[in-house]
Scaffold this motif. Structure first.
Motif, PDB file in Angstrom:
ATOM      1  N   GLY A 100     -72.827 -29.035 -96.336  1.00  0.00           N
ATOM      2  CA  GLY A 100     -71.474 -29.291 -95.780  1.00  0.00           C
ATOM      3  C   GLY A 100     -70.514 -29.963 -96.564  1.00  0.00           C
ATOM      4  N   HIS A 101     -70.831 -29.885 -98.031  1.00  0.00           N
ATOM      5  CA  HIS A 101     -69.791 -30.309 -98.872  1.00  0.00           C
ATOM      6  C   HIS A 101     -69.309 -29.593 -99.910  1.00  0.00           C
ATOM      7  CE1 HIS A 101     -70.767 -34.506 -97.409  1.00  0.00           C
ATOM      8  NE2 HIS A 101     -72.269 -34.202 -97.111  1.00  0.00           N
ATOM      9  N   GLY A 102     -69.179 -28.424 -99.324  1.00  0.00           N
ATOM     10  CA  GLY A 102     -68.605 -27.446-100.178  1.00  0.00           C
ATOM     11  C   GLY A 102     -66.883 -27.080 -99.985  1.00  0.00           C
ATOM     12  N   PHE A 103     -66.516 -26.546-100.633  1.00  0.00           N
ATOM     13  CA  PHE A 103     -64.772 -25.951-100.587  1.00  0.00           C
ATOM     14  C   PHE A 103     -64.819 -24.697 -99.867  1.00  0.00           C
ATOM     15  CE2 PHE A 103     -64.505 -29.320-103.960  1.00  0.00           C
ATOM     16  CZ  PHE A 103     -64.202 -30.083-103.319  1.00  0.00           C
ATOM     17  N   ASP A 104     -63.868 -24.403 -98.956  1.00  0.00           N
ATOM     18  CA  ASP A 104     -63.547 -22.885 -98.718  1.00  0.00           C
ATOM     19  C   ASP A 104     -62.497 -22.460 -99.593  1.00  0.00           C
ATOM     20  OD1 ASP A 104     -65.555 -23.045 -96.526  1.00  0.00           O
ATOM     21  OD2 ASP A 104     -63.940 -24.080 -95.354  1.00  0.00           O
ATOM     22  N   VAL A 105     -62.420 -21.223 -99.747  1.00  0.00           N
ATOM     23  CA  VAL A 105     -61.141 -20.428-100.305  1.00  0.00           C
ATOM     24  C   VAL A 105     -60.093 -20.683 -99.546  1.00  0.00           C
ATOM     25  CG1 VAL A 105     -60.142 -18.257-101.070  1.00  0.00           C
ATOM     26  CG2 VAL A 105     -62.921 -18.672-101.281  1.00  0.00           C
ATOM     27  N   GLN A 106     -59.005 -21.129-100.243  1.00  0.00           N
ATOM     28  CA  GLN A 106     -57.509 -21.486 -99.437  1.00  0.00           C
ATOM     29  C   GLN A 106     -56.729 -20.358 -99.469  1.00  0.00           C
ATOM     30  OE1 GLN A 106     -57.191 -24.586 -97.854  1.00  0.00           O
ATOM     31  NE2 GLN A 106     -59.281 -24.868 -98.540  1.00  0.00           N
ATOM     32  N   PRO A 107     -56.451 -19.722 -98.441  1.00  0.00           N
ATOM     33  CA  PRO A 107     -55.526 -18.466 -98.489  1.00  0.00           C
ATOM     34  C   PRO A 107     -54.392 -18.912 -98.937  1.00  0.00           C
ATOM     35  CG  PRO A 107     -55.839 -19.297 -96.061  1.00  0.00           C
ATOM     36  CD  PRO A 107     -56.719 -20.210 -97.054  1.00  0.00           C
ATOM     37  N   ALA A 108     -53.684 -17.953 -99.503  1.00  0.00           N
ATOM     38  CA  ALA A 108     -52.234 -18.161-100.150  1.00  0.00           C
ATOM     39  C   ALA A 108     -51.079 -18.314 -99.039  1.00  0.00           C
ATOM     40  CB  ALA A 108     -51.943 -17.077-101.102  1.00  0.00           C
ATOM     41  N   THR A 109     -51.371 -17.439 -97.981  1.00  0.00           N
ATOM     42  CA  THR A 109     -50.185 -17.274 -96.955  1.00  0.00           C
ATOM     43  C   THR A 109     -51.082 -17.762 -95.513  1.00  0.00           C
ATOM     44  OG1 THR A 109     -50.790 -14.914 -96.658  1.00  0.00           O
ATOM     45  CG2 THR A 109     -48.979 -15.763 -97.989  1.00  0.00           C
ATOM     46  N   ALA A 110     -50.499 -17.945 -94.673  1.00  0.00           N
ATOM     47  CA  ALA A 110     -51.004 -18.042 -93.291  1.00  0.00           C
ATOM     48  C   ALA A 110     -51.707 -16.910 -92.840  1.00  0.00           C
ATOM     49  CB  ALA A 110     -49.909 -18.646 -92.242  1.00  0.00           C
ATOM     50  N   ALA A 111     -52.630 -16.737 -91.876  1.00  0.00           N
ATOM     51  CA  ALA A 111     -53.160 -15.718 -91.266  1.00  0.00           C
ATOM     52  C   ALA A 111     -52.095 -14.730 -90.529  1.00  0.00           C
ATOM     53  CB  ALA A 111     -54.294 -16.182 -90.252  1.00  0.00           C
ATOM     54  N   PRO A 112     -52.166 -13.697 -90.838  1.00  0.00           N
ATOM     55  CA  PRO A 112     -51.060 -12.678 -90.217  1.00  0.00           C
ATOM     56  C   PRO A 112     -51.278 -12.761 -88.543  1.00  0.00           C
ATOM     57  CG  PRO A 112     -53.009 -11.249 -91.054  1.00  0.00           C
ATOM     58  CD  PRO A 112     -53.169 -12.479 -91.369  1.00  0.00           C
ATOM     59  N   GLN A 113     -50.154 -12.538 -87.837  1.00  0.00           N
ATOM     60  CA  GLN A 113     -50.102 -12.470 -86.471  1.00  0.00           C
ATOM     61  C   GLN A 113     -49.874 -10.925 -86.197  1.00  0.00           C
ATOM     62  OE1 GLN A 113     -50.147 -15.104 -84.390  1.00  0.00           O
ATOM     63  NE2 GLN A 113     -50.562 -16.207 -86.398  1.00  0.00           N
ATOM     64  N   HIS A 114     -50.702 -10.532 -85.645  1.00  0.00           N
ATOM     65  CA  HIS A 114     -50.747  -9.154 -85.382  1.00  0.00           C
ATOM     66  C   HIS A 114     -49.752  -8.762 -84.189  1.00  0.00           C
ATOM     67  CE1 HIS A 114     -54.025  -8.148 -87.915  1.00  0.00           C
ATOM     68  NE2 HIS A 114     -54.848  -8.961 -87.419  1.00  0.00           N
ATOM     69  N   ALA A 115     -49.063  -7.678 -84.099  1.00  0.00           N
ATOM     70  CA  ALA A 115     -48.056  -7.180 -82.980  1.00  0.00           C
ATOM     71  C   ALA A 115     -49.010  -6.962 -82.103  1.00  0.00           C
ATOM     72  CB  ALA A 115     -47.398  -5.805 -83.439  1.00  0.00           C
ATOM     73  N   ASP A 116     -48.230  -7.424 -80.663  1.00  0.00           N
ATOM     74  CA  ASP A 116     -48.903  -7.150 -79.465  1.00  0.00           C
ATOM     75  C   ASP A 116     -48.733  -5.580 -78.901  1.00  0.00           C
ATOM     76  OD1 ASP A 116     -46.521  -6.716 -78.253  1.00  0.00           O
ATOM     77  OD2 ASP A 116     -46.605  -8.768 -77.546  1.00  0.00           O
ATOM     78  N   ALA A 117     -49.577  -5.283 -77.982  1.00  0.00           N
ATOM     79  CA  ALA A 117     -49.542  -3.750 -77.424  1.00  0.00           C
ATOM     80  C   ALA A 117     -48.119  -3.446 -76.979  1.00  0.00           C
ATOM     81  CB  ALA A 117     -50.364  -3.670 -76.180  1.00  0.00           C
ATOM     82  N   ALA A 118     -47.265  -4.049 -76.409  1.00  0.00           N
ATOM     83  CA  ALA A 118     -46.151  -3.896 -76.300  1.00  0.00           C
ATOM     84  C   ALA A 118     -44.920  -3.636 -77.349  1.00  0.00           C
ATOM     85  CB  ALA A 118     -45.217  -4.833 -75.225  1.00  0.00           C
ATOM     86  N   GLN A 119     -45.384  -4.388 -78.601  1.00  0.00           N
ATOM     87  CA  GLN A 119     -44.393  -4.130 -79.683  1.00  0.00           C
ATOM     88  C   GLN A 119     -44.774  -2.811 -80.252  1.00  0.00           C
ATOM     89  OE1 GLN A 119     -45.595  -7.821 -81.320  1.00  0.00           O
ATOM     90  NE2 GLN A 119     -43.280  -8.508 -81.542  1.00  0.00           N
ATOM     91  N   VAL A 120     -46.256  -2.480 -80.274  1.00  0.00           N
ATOM     92  CA  VAL A 120     -46.939  -1.122 -80.962  1.00  0.00           C
ATOM     93  C   VAL A 120     -46.186  -0.010 -80.068  1.00  0.00           C
ATOM     94  CG1 VAL A 120     -48.890   0.216 -81.443  1.00  0.00           C
ATOM     95  CG2 VAL A 120     -48.748  -2.246 -81.973  1.00  0.00           C
ATOM     96  N   ALA A 121     -46.403  -0.150 -78.827  1.00  0.00           N
ATOM     97  CA  ALA A 121     -45.840   0.894 -77.842  1.00  0.00           C
ATOM     98  C   ALA A 121     -44.189   1.346 -78.202  1.00  0.00           C
ATOM     99  CB  ALA A 121     -46.076   0.630 -76.229  1.00  0.00           C
ATOM    100  N   GLY A 122     -43.451   0.023 -78.220  1.00  0.00           N
ATOM    101  CA  GLY A 122     -42.156   0.172 -78.510  1.00  0.00           C
ATOM    102  C   GLY A 122     -41.726   0.987 -79.955  1.00  0.00           C
ATOM    103  N   MET A 123     -42.441   0.704 -80.949  1.00  0.00           N
ATOM    104  CA  MET A 123     -42.457   1.314 -82.186  1.00  0.00           C
ATOM    105  C   MET A 123     -42.934   2.733 -82.143  1.00  0.00           C
ATOM    106  SD  MET A 123     -44.290   2.506 -84.948  1.00  0.00           S
ATOM    107  CE  MET A 123     -45.976   1.651 -84.474  1.00  0.00           C
TER     108      MET A 123
END
Length: 277
Positions: free
Chosen positions: A184-207
């Protein structure tokens, strides 16, 4: 299991730049206990070459100690690892770092070294582990290797195994940190950006509704016989899991398609008729 104190010991180091590079290699793996035994330059920790090669790891240099003998560098260390590319005829066993670290943390070393534990007797984890590195030109002296519990040899191409001392420190520090990650004393890979926020079903339907109208406007989709185009696009975007930003891009494309279709229709309406004689 508490992690052992970790110390890197450089013996008879001759190049100040290498000391700085070693400090950098240690810091990126989360280690900061550096001891130099009889370096060529008494002021090596403050020399320009060392500071430049440390590249931001000057705090490791500031904490480092210089001592005249190896005995003084080993205080508090209970498990000593020499680094030697050439196995000795006499002395400790030679192992690859990863193999040794795995056995050390799993308490498998005594049996493998021919010193089987008595029933009911547990091997104590080392309180301090030291990695010893010899001079750049000559490596470690035999008498220093003989003091160690193991000689670590980094697997390299058989025809050329010469490593810069800072590169060797980096590899061993990395393998040791990876071994410690099991505890438990290792290091995780640090993402360069925040995790993506997926569009919800209503946004996909509108698109998709926007795209359906745009495809009709450019003549790609027949509204009277749409068949399975839109359900297939629905499945495509379900698999793609677009983000909200990507939905905006796709709707921008649909808007541009509609604009191009309208411009084309206007151009066709205002074009002069061509009469054939």
């Amino acid at each position: 299991m508490a992690i052992p104190r970790t110390r890197f010991i450089l013996i008879d180091t001759s190049h100040a730049g290498n000391v700085g590079a070693v400090a950098r290699a240690m810091k990126v793996m989360g280690f900061d206990d550096l001891v130099l035994v009889n370096p060529r330059w008494p002021d090596v920790l403050t020399r320009t070459e060392a500071i430049e090669r440390a590249s931001g790891a000057t705090d490791v240099l500031a904490r480092a100690r210089i001592v005249p003998t190896l005995d003084e560098a080993l205080g508090g260390m209970t498990h000593l690892c020499a680094t030697a590319m050439t196995p000795r005829d006499f002395g400790p066993p030679t192992r690859a770092p990863r193999d040794h670290f795995r056995m050390l943390l799993k308490k498998e070393l005594p049996a493998l070294d021919g010193r089987a534990l008595k029933p009911g007797l547990a091997l104590n984890a080392p309180e301090g582990i030291a990695f010893l590195f010899g001079s750049e030109r000559y490596g470690m002296k035999n008498e220093d290797v003989y003091r160690c519990h193991v000689a670590l040899s980094i697997p390299t191409h058989p025809d050329y195994g010469s490593l810069n001392i800072a590169a060797a420190v980096q590899l061993i520090a990395y393998d040791w940190r990876q071994a410690l990650s099991v505890l438990g004393h290792g290091f995780d890979v640090q993402p360069a950006t925040a995790a993506p926020q997926h569009a919800d079903a209503a946004q996909v339907a509108g698109m998709l509704a926007h795209w359906q109208q745009a495809l009709v406007d450019i003549g790609f989709l027949d509204p009277a016989a749409p068949k399975k185009l839109m359900p297939r696009l629905q499945q495509l975007f379900n698999r793609a899991q677009p983000t909200a930003e990507e939905i905006h891009i796709l709707r921008g494309i649909a808007k541009a398609m509609q604009g191009a279709a309208a411009a084309h229709a206007t151009s066709a309406d205002t074009a002069p008729a061509v009469h054939k004689r």
